[in-house]
Design an enzyme around this catalytic site. Structure first.
Site, PDB file in Angstrom:
ATOM      1  N   CYS A  44       0.839  -1.212   0.000  1.00 21.35           N
ATOM      2  CA  CYS A  44       0.000   0.000   0.000  1.00 21.35           C
ATOM      3  C   CYS A  44       0.870   1.256   0.000  1.00 21.35           C
ATOM      4  CB  CYS A  44      -0.912  -0.013   1.227  1.00 21.35           C
ATOM      5  SG  CYS A  44      -1.771   1.544   1.462  1.00 21.35           S
ATOM      6  N   ASN A  76      -2.266  13.692  -5.424  1.00 19.87           N
ATOM      7  CA  ASN A  76      -2.804  12.462  -6.020  1.00 19.87           C
ATOM      8  C   ASN A  76      -1.874  12.014  -7.148  1.00 19.87           C
ATOM      9  OD1 ASN A  76      -4.465  10.653  -7.743  1.00 19.87           O
ATOM     10  ND2 ASN A  76      -6.032  11.174  -6.250  1.00 19.87           N
ATOM     11  N   ASN A 153     -14.457   8.519  -0.249  1.00 19.76           N
ATOM     12  CA  ASN A 153     -15.136   7.336  -0.767  1.00 19.76           C
ATOM     13  C   ASN A 153     -14.786   6.174   0.153  1.00 19.76           C
ATOM     14  OD1 ASN A 153     -15.848   8.938  -2.974  1.00 19.76           O
ATOM     15  ND2 ASN A 153     -14.068   8.294  -4.160  1.00 19.76           N
ATOM     16  N   SER A 161     -10.253   3.463  -4.525  1.00 22.59           N
ATOM     17  CA  SER A 161      -9.375   2.524  -5.219  1.00 22.59           C
ATOM     18  C   SER A 161      -8.358   1.914  -4.266  1.00 22.59           C
ATOM     19  CB  SER A 161      -8.678   3.215  -6.393  1.00 22.59           C
ATOM     20  OG  SER A 161      -7.949   4.317  -5.920  1.00 22.59           O
ATOM     21  N   HIS A 166      -8.596   7.266   3.486  1.00 25.62           N
ATOM     22  CA  HIS A 166      -8.155   8.543   2.910  1.00 25.62           C
ATOM     23  C   HIS A 166      -9.333   9.327   2.358  1.00 25.62           C
ATOM     24  CE1 HIS A 166      -8.427   5.994  -0.683  1.00 25.62           C
ATOM     25  NE2 HIS A 166      -8.473   7.088  -1.401  1.00 25.62           N
ATOM     26  N   GLN A 168     -10.138  13.036  -0.294  1.00 24.33           N
ATOM     27  CA  GLN A 168      -9.521  13.767  -1.410  1.00 24.33           C
ATOM     28  C   GLN A 168     -10.074  15.183  -1.499  1.00 24.33           C
ATOM     29  OE1 GLN A 168      -9.113  11.328  -5.104  1.00 24.33           O
ATOM     30  NE2 GLN A 168     -10.339   9.841  -3.978  1.00 24.33           N
ATOM     31  N   CYS A 192     -31.476  32.603   3.837  1.00 19.87           N
ATOM     32  CA  CYS A 192     -30.841  31.292   3.665  1.00 19.87           C
ATOM     33  C   CYS A 192     -31.879  30.166   3.814  1.00 19.87           C
ATOM     34  CB  CYS A 192     -29.729  31.126   4.697  1.00 19.87           C
ATOM     35  SG  CYS A 192     -29.062  29.455   4.710  1.00 19.87           S
TER      36      CYS A 192
HETATM   37 ZN   LIG Z   1     -27.957  29.640   6.702  1.00 21.30          ZN
HETATM   38 ZN   LIG Z   2      -2.024   1.197   3.743  1.00 24.32          ZN
END
Ligand SMILES: [Zn+2]
Ligand SMILES: [Zn+2]
Length: 345
Positions: A44, A76, A153, A161, A166, A168, A192
């Site tokens: 890794c 990346n 993710n 992947s 991690h 990003q 708002c």
């Molecule tokens: Zn607000």
């Molecule tokens: Zn690792």
């Protein structure tokens, strides 16, 4: 070099990044060969000792109770966009394309290959959130940058992947049309909409999961997927860059509990975590309000969704909120059981 390309028939934009093809080959091979996750994986690139696999190291963060780095930021290796000041714009030819300018960074959330946000300590999650904020601010201040997309993710089905925990950040030199449309929608209101929605949801209570000093955790009224969770700051603020230390500590605990609830009701599903924050133009406006969204990847888009961009949610947001709200009793029972087993062994 990647390119933003516009589909002339729909007006939609795509990032064409052929360099990421190598990442696809690598990730499918890794998915087969590295199950289940180990504390350290010699293959890794994010594990300590394998730094030769990293393009460089942008920043490192340590925490008081542990030696060495706790959170690390790296470029990346297969970026969707790259910094480039010699951007070329092609507006005259039939097809419209812009050089894929921006920055693509990875936040390695722990030196441990098998760590996960749901099981880290609040202090470790705070170190991750603090790194998010620092890198988010630094990238948004970059030349020509319009917006920063911060995401995580979890699980290969969500697009991750590498198994090593991690997140990003992708800083873009253009505002994607969907984000521009969302900000236009918010601008049409005099105040708002998120602040209004928060007040209503807190009174109604049916979609609330948990409320803390600074945040509300809730299932959105028009949730797009089962068990969708929003973590919304109570203080009106357009940008994640402005989160303060009290809010950060509060968010660390709330995020951990939200992920534990999701794990309890659906057994560690793949998910996407997104920090939704204002583009540079909207930072100081009264309309936009940043939030964190957790969307479990439990439904794949089929032909209807591709044809309409209108997701079908096969779940009921109010029922999902009840399950997520009540899940914490189960989470705490599991924790008690784990510690009891730990004491006996
Ligand atoms: Zn607000
Ligand atoms: Zn690792």
């Amino acid at each position: 070099m990647s390119e933003f390309r516009q589909d002339r028939m729909t007006g939609e934009w795509v990032i064409v990044a052929p360099e990421r093809r190598r990442r696809l080959k690598r990730s499918s091979a890794e998915a087969k060969s590295h199950e289940p996750a180990l504390q350290f994986d010699p293959a890794c690139p994010f594990c300590p000792g394998n730094e030769v696999e990293l393009p460089s190291i942008t920043a490192e963060v340590s925490v008081a109770e542990q030696p060495g780095w706790q959170v690390r930021v790296v470029p990346n290796k297969y970026p969707a966009v790259k910094p480039d000041t010699s951007q070329t714009v092609d507006l005259t030819s039939y097809h419209r394309a812009i050089a894929g300018v921006g920055t693509h960074e990875v936040v390695i959330e722990s030196p441990r290959h098998d760590a996960d946000l749901a099981s880290m300590s609040s202090g470790e999650i705070e170190a991750v959130l603090s790194t998010y904020r620092r890198r988010f601010t630094a990238l948004l201040d970059g030349p020509g940058i319009e917006v920063v997309i911060l995401f995580r993710n979890h699980g290969s089905a969500s697009g991750a992947s590498l198994a090593h925990p991690h997140s990003q950040l992708i800083a873009l030199s253009m505002i994607p049309p969907w984000l521009a449309a969302k900000e236009r929608w918010a601008r049409q209101h005099h105040s708002c909409v998120t602040c209004e929605e928060l007040e209503l949801e807190r009174r109604d209570g049916r979609r609330l999961i948990e409320e803390t000093l600074s945040f509300v955790a809730m299932v959105p009224f028009a949730a797009t997927v089962p068990f969708e969770i929003l973590l919304v700051p109570k203080r009106h603020c357009g940008s994640f860059a402005e989160i303060d230390n009290v809010e950060r500590a509060d968010l660390a605990r709330l995020l951990q509990r939200a992920l534990q609830r999701l794990r309890f009701v659906h057994g560690d599903p793949p998910y996407n975590l997104l920090v939704e924050s204002a583009s540079r133009d909207e930072l100081a406006t009264p309309h936009t309000h940043w939030r964190l969204r957790i969307a479990a990847d439990l439904v794949k888009w089929g032909g209807f969704e591709l044809g309409t961009r209108m997701p079908i949610n096969p779940s009921c947001p109010e029922e999902d909120a009840v399950l997520l709200r009540n899940a914490i009793a189960g989470v705490e029972a599991d924790r008690f059981h784990d510690s009891a087993v730990g004491h006996r062994s």
